[in-house]
Design an enzyme around this catalytic site. Structure first.
Site, mmCIF file in Angstrom:
data_model
loop_
_atom_site.group_PDB
_atom_site.id
_atom_site.type_symbol
_atom_site.label_atom_id
_atom_site.label_comp_id
_atom_site.label_asym_id
_atom_site.label_seq_id
_atom_site.Cartn_x
_atom_site.Cartn_y
_atom_site.Cartn_z
ATOM 1 N N ILE A 132 -108.527 3.596 44.542
ATOM 2 C CA ILE A 132 -109.682 2.709 44.692
ATOM 3 C C ILE A 132 -109.219 1.380 45.284
ATOM 4 O O ILE A 132 -108.366 0.703 44.700
ATOM 5 C CB ILE A 132 -110.344 2.421 43.324
ATOM 6 C CG1 ILE A 132 -110.614 3.712 42.555
ATOM 7 C CG2 ILE A 132 -111.609 1.591 43.512
ATOM 8 C CD1 ILE A 132 -111.692 4.557 43.144
ATOM 9 N N ASP A 133 -109.761 0.992 46.427
ATOM 10 C CA ASP A 133 -109.410 -0.284 47.061
ATOM 11 C C ASP A 133 -110.554 -1.268 46.851
ATOM 12 O O ASP A 133 -111.699 -1.023 47.262
ATOM 13 C CB ASP A 133 -109.150 -0.078 48.556
ATOM 14 C CG ASP A 133 -107.932 0.799 48.798
ATOM 15 O OD1 ASP A 133 -106.956 0.686 48.029
ATOM 16 O OD2 ASP A 133 -107.959 1.604 49.761
#
Length: 274
Positions: A132-133
């Site tokens: 997850i960015d």
């Protein structure tokens, strides 16, 4: 009680390993440079896992990345997670046949959940790492980005995290784009974005520049593992010193035998065989 983990992350861009700062890439060296400066047969004693991500900005060459992965992982006993643009089961199989133990998926978590479900069914939920960015935008609100940080999803981060198929993912790798490559430490506030009922191990990434940063992350009860991708700050005995610092503070990490003891055991085993 599960042991906490220190993870080293390598970023690969079409033939070169790179440093990333806020997702802007800088070439560092080829596999030859990496093996000269990081002997992973030894480094593996000071990390708990290695993550290798193909973050190529142009068209990915999966076969070339896989050959690099094979060379990199030779003699490395630490578990390895690999990913970057995983698009189908065969892509994942190629990574696993090249030395990876887990597959990292990012965009597919939101754009192709059928693929994520198929990966879990084929290889097991624990084999799938969700990446997850996150980025705090100019209005102070976090956005969730995919495709190497180039596209922001319209929905709120919390809503998107609620939609992750948690029964198909073994753990989450939370990365702060703002802190990425800065060496200024983790942004612990990204942990507040996780839904209360989320029951997945959390790997915190983005910003660790030295051992104290890793220690601070691991001291947070919500964090199961910390990751750094800073190639220069941990070169030489940097990872060894960082692990020693963490264990001195009684953080529960796995205890590996010293490299010379393993080498001696292998030498004796070879002698018996001969």
């Amino acid at each position: 009680m599960l042991k906490k983990r220190i993870i080293f992350t390598l970023l690969y861009d079409n033939g070169h390993f790179v440093l990333s700062r806020n997702f802007r890439l800088q070439k560092v060296g080829t596999i030859d440079w990496l093996q000269k400066n990081y002997n992973f047969a030894h480094i593996a004693f000071y990390i708990d896992e290695l993550v290798v991500l193909d973050v190529s900005r142009s068209q990915r060459d999966v076969n070339r990345f896989s050959e690099t992965l094979k060379a990199l992982t030779k003699g490395c006993f630490a578990p390895i997670a690999a990913g970057g643009g995983v698009r189908d089961l065969e892509h994942a199989r190629t990574l696993l046949r090249s030395g990876a133990d887990k597959v990292v998926v990012n965009s597919a978590l939101f754009d192709d959940q059928r693929l994520v479900a198929n990966l879990a069914q084929e290889f097991g939920q624990q084999c799938v790492v969700g990446s997850i960015d996150l980025k705090r935008n100019s209005d102070g609100v976090f956005g969730l980005y995919t495709k190497n940080g180039s596209e922001m999803k319209c929905e709120s981060v919390s809503d998107l995290l609620e939609k992750i198929p948690s029964d198909c993912v073994g753990e989450l790798y939370l990365n702060s784009i703002n802190q990425d490559g800065t060496g200024r430490g983790f942004d612990l506030s990204v942990l507040n974005l996780c839904p209360a009922g989320l029951n997945l191990p959390i790997i915190l990434a983005g910003g660790a520049g030295h051992g104290l940063h890793l220690l601070k992350g691991l001291c947070d009860k919500r964090v199961d593992a910390v990751a750094t991708a800073h190639l220069f700050n941990f070169v030489g005995d940097g990872l060894k010193k960082a692990r020693a610092l963490v264990t001195e503070q009684e953080i529960q990490l796995a205890k590996w035998p010293p490299p010379n003891q393993v080498e001696e055991n292998l030498r004796l085993t070879d002698g018996v065989k001969n």
